[in-house]
Design a protein around this motif. Structure first.
Motif: not given
Ligand SMILES: Cc1cc2nc3c(=O)[nH]c(=O)nc-3n(C[C@H](O)[C@H](O)[C@H](O)COP(=O)(O)O)c2cc1C
Length: 143
Positions: A70, A140-142, A13-19, A137
């Motif tokens: 992750r 929505a990953l979550a 949860e909360g995996t971002t583009e940055q991650a 971009r």
């Protein structure tokens, strides 16, 4: 003889583009050193990853990936010996595309074959990178 695997996992949860960019940067660096190739496809809330290379390197890398917080609930949906690589141009390609994500969900739920997903990823990578990399971009990953 080489080994090719495909697993599907749930993104933390909360995996971002940055991650995601960090994961790919590490994967590309390490895989190049081990002569591993493959693709990481990202769907809503999940990862689908193909890894191909020597038995030892695929085994060692998969074990490392499985211990990574992750993601979780990692399901190995394909594990085959092979003489040829499918993704030989890529130490690890990052692919964000809606149909690939949906196919990954279907494979995970046993509604489609793992080989269908691999064929789709191979066909996508044969297209213009602008086509399969532009979704990052907006994704929505979550779940
Ligand atoms: C979805 C996902 C895919 C990954 N793919 C790879 C990969 O292809 N190759 C790799 O070396 N590490 C990959 N990693 C990172 C590894 O889990 C690990 O963090 C990294 O190899 C560094 O390991 P170390 O700190 O033990 O050296 C991936 C991680 C995740 C979450």
């Amino acid at each position: 003889m080489l080994r090719r695997i495909l697993y599907i996992s749930c993104a933390a949860e909360g995996t971002t583009e940055q991650a995601l960019r960090q994961i790919i940067a590490t994967a590309q660096l390490k895989n190049r050193r081990r002569d591993l190739s493959g693709v990481l496809a990202v769907g809503k809330g999940l990862f689908a990853q193909v890894l191909e290379g020597s038995q030892a390197d695929v085994g060692e890398t998969l074990a490392r990936i499985c211990g990574d917080s992750r993601h979780g609930d990692i399901r190995l949906v394909l594990d085959v010996p092979t003489r040829t690589r499918i993704f030989d141009r890529w130490s690890m390609a990052l692919l964000v595309e809606e149909a690939a994500g949906e196919l990954a969900h279907a494979v995970r739920d046993d509604r489609r074959e793992a080989t269908d997903l691999i064929d789709h990823l191979r066909d996508l990578l044969a297209r213009d990178p602008l086509y399969w990399s532009s979704g990052l971009r907006t994704l929505a990953l979550a779940a």
